[in-house]
Write a protein that holds these residues in place. Sequence first.
Motif, PDB file in Angstrom:
ATOM      1  N   ARG A 283      52.219  21.764  25.367  1.00 23.09           N
ATOM      2  CA  ARG A 283      51.436  22.588  25.601  1.00 23.09           C
ATOM      3  C   ARG A 283      51.980  23.682  23.801  1.00 23.09           C
ATOM      4  O   ARG A 283      50.739  25.113  23.877  1.00 23.09           O
TER       5      ARG A 283
ATOM      6  N   GLY B  53      52.306  27.162  27.473  1.00 17.95           N
ATOM      7  CA  GLY B  53      50.948  27.390  27.839  1.00 17.95           C
ATOM      8  C   GLY B  53      50.787  28.293  29.320  1.00 17.95           C
ATOM      9  O   GLY B  53      52.096  29.188  29.597  1.00 17.95           O
ATOM     10  N   GLU B  54      50.098  27.590  30.205  1.00 17.55           N
ATOM     11  CA  GLU B  54      49.622  27.992  31.019  1.00 17.55           C
ATOM     12  C   GLU B  54      51.535  28.426  31.907  1.00 17.55           C
ATOM     13  O   GLU B  54      51.597  29.290  32.948  1.00 17.55           O
ATOM     14  N   ALA B  55      51.851  27.095  31.407  1.00 16.02           N
ATOM     15  CA  ALA B  55      52.885  26.715  33.051  1.00 16.02           C
ATOM     16  C   ALA B  55      53.845  27.740  32.629  1.00 16.02           C
ATOM     17  O   ALA B  55      55.098  28.293  33.602  1.00 16.02           O
TER      18      ALA B  55
ATOM     19  N   ASP C  31      52.039  21.987  31.256  1.00 17.03           N
ATOM     20  CA  ASP C  31      51.526  22.271  32.746  1.00 17.03           C
ATOM     21  C   ASP C  31      51.435  20.698  32.878  1.00 17.03           C
ATOM     22  O   ASP C  31      50.842  19.553  32.297  1.00 17.03           O
TER      23      ASP C  31
ATOM     24  N   GLY D 238      46.593  19.232  32.356  1.00 20.93           N
ATOM     25  CA  GLY D 238      47.618  20.126  31.348  1.00 20.93           C
ATOM     26  C   GLY D 238      47.638  18.889  30.559  1.00 20.93           C
ATOM     27  O   GLY D 238      47.965  19.460  28.935  1.00 20.93           O
TER      28      GLY D 238
ATOM     29  N   SER E 125      47.137  19.326  26.698  1.00 26.94           N
ATOM     30  CA  SER E 125      48.054  18.778  25.502  1.00 26.94           C
ATOM     31  C   SER E 125      47.759  18.636  24.250  1.00 26.94           C
ATOM     32  O   SER E 125      48.097  18.705  22.717  1.00 26.94           O
TER      33      SER E 125
ATOM     34  N   GLU F 169      41.565  25.197  36.687  1.00 25.05           N
ATOM     35  CA  GLU F 169      43.498  25.128  37.159  1.00 25.05           C
ATOM     36  C   GLU F 169      43.115  24.169  37.746  1.00 25.05           C
ATOM     37  O   GLU F 169      43.502  23.104  37.784  1.00 25.05           O
TER      38      GLU F 169
END
Length: 701
Positions: free
Chosen positions: A4, A327-329, A455, A460, A464, A641
């Motif tokens: 991502r 990304g978020e992770a 993610d 994810g 992505s 999420e």
Amino acid sequence: MPSRSGGGAGAAENARSGETADAVPGEAPAGAASDEGGEAGEGLSEAEAEIAAQRELRERIERRKAEREAPIASGAKLSGKAADLLAAVRAVESGEKPAADAFASPAPEPRRAAPAAPTARPVPRKPAEPGEAAVAAVRSLLVKGGAPEGLAGQAAEVLGEAAGDVLAEDPWRLLSVPGVRPEQADGFARALLGPDAGPGDERRTSALVTWLLERAALMGHTALEAPAVRAALAERSVPDPDGAVQQAVADGTVLVFQDGVDEDGGEEDDESRTVPVLLGLDRYAMAEESLADGLARLVRTGPADVWEGPELVRAAGAHGLVVHTGGEASRAEPVALAETARRLGLRAVVAVHAENGVRRLGPDAAAVTVAALLDGTAGPGRDEDGAFALDLLVVLDAPQLDVETAAMLVESMPDGGRLVLAGDPGVLSGAGAGRVFQDLLAARVCPQVASRTPDPGPLGELVSGIGIGELNQVAAPGREIVIVPVRDAGEAVHRTVQLVVDSVPRAIGVPAEQTQVITVGHGGSAGTRELNAALKQRLNPGGGRFAGFDPGDRVAYAPAPGRTLTGTVVSADAAGLHLDCEGIATVVPRERVESALRHGWALTAHQAEGMRWPAVVVVLPGDAAQALSRPWVYTAFGRAERHLSVVHGVDQALPQAVAERPGPGRTTRLRTLLEGLLAEPAAQPQPQPQPQAPSQARQAL
């Protein structure tokens, strides 16, 4: 699995989708502040300190500017250097002369080097509120001119204690009040001035130029090309648009400059092409210059320590400014960096865009919001020089920074401090002027660390793929992704309510209060207004006894333009409406409820930026097709999420938007300013700046 960290450049939606925005002709909307940003004026009780800091910054910049520049002479006609400059501008725009020839003499002053750290930095303090007498005087004048008297408080706040006298002398100054449109100001002026209120009145044209550039700022631009401004003035019945622009430049209403980078961010290497002549407001031009100076200071004066650990830790140890993408992770990486710095005995702070982000990081991260850090209600406080009392500042959600907020952050960094800006370049750019994160990435003036942490799971993988322009079919054995086709907007609203109230809680196990609806805009048959009305009827029915709201209502509150707090109504009293926003008690003043508060079961993608929920329902009715872009889809889908439901009525417009619409650009100057300040003479000769740069243009005038 695609990472991502790549993907389309961040761009913003027009948050008034479904409600036609008044865009500048010839300028594609580059993203707007969320709808509440245009309605909720500044000066709210929760944002007073933040606004004070902005005013302090502008005052400091004005003092610096006054020290090195002569006063701007105003008048109805141009002569001398002003006439020469504007003639050169027109010659460059028309192609009669190349920029180098048109501005070859006199030789411009060399671009100044990045300054040393200022001895005093802006420290927020509460501004004085307009007195009752000032508000009463404005209210009386508004009633006389047929304008809504409810604007009195905002007008007095914007124009000061003498607002009544100011408006009596120049009725078009009413345009400086958020939400007022040109036709309304024209009607107000005609009521006060009678036949003297002509379309070519210099007061009107000056106010219109400012209004156009402020509107452009809401769409993300820090400047506009001069031809676009003239075209927009012509559409507003200005009889001599060129003369109006000249007068605005002569009076110092706007600045004129030419920077050498086109609005798409590409260098103008072909000498046969002319560099756009830009017009900008002092507010954004000087904030962008101040930000560039501050970033250059961090690059040049940062420490050079050797830290052992992952790439981000090593980069932060050796440099004063670092950019981190992912990304978020990947958010765990800059948070871990802050923990490493604390173990080394340094004062490290993590800042995020929204209170939702603070909650998601958990108490161990000790995160604060950017707004709370700036106004001093959270964070380490400031030292005796006004700088943050810290050694490392990690800012997550950096794509949401506008130039003014970013300038305040950077100006507040201490000498020898480290700044790490982290974020996902694929999301929508923040509501407000500028594209700070993207410009910094494009300038490549500091280390850039791209996360390799993808993610996880089907969500994810889906997001992505969107980031690189691919809308892939993703296996979702746990019903992480559900597509709900609909035929029309009415069915979209019905199915959305069904998902939130019944299907998602029953099948996924996520209750309604943890499920967020995201749609393309506030208006329209499936916008936030219609969806919120339908969801309220099912989840918290009531008559709206507190200005349209009831205890238990889910709400979205805009304490300042571009900033959204989500929460629940608790009660109401004489002070206003009491909310619980992510566990924080918040009061919305009674006079601000109508303009700053909306129901919040459904939000726009811009309102949802920087936040995530266990379950998200994205609503895409058929009439939303033209509003979709890759960043919009990437942002909306990425808010989930655990579960994502897509109420889908746009057919092939969705994959088409992901593949073919990277989002409109923003006209900004930060990249060029940074490259000029940090160019290495031996490896990259620094180009001579053109006289249209703000300080030089005003010297010529």
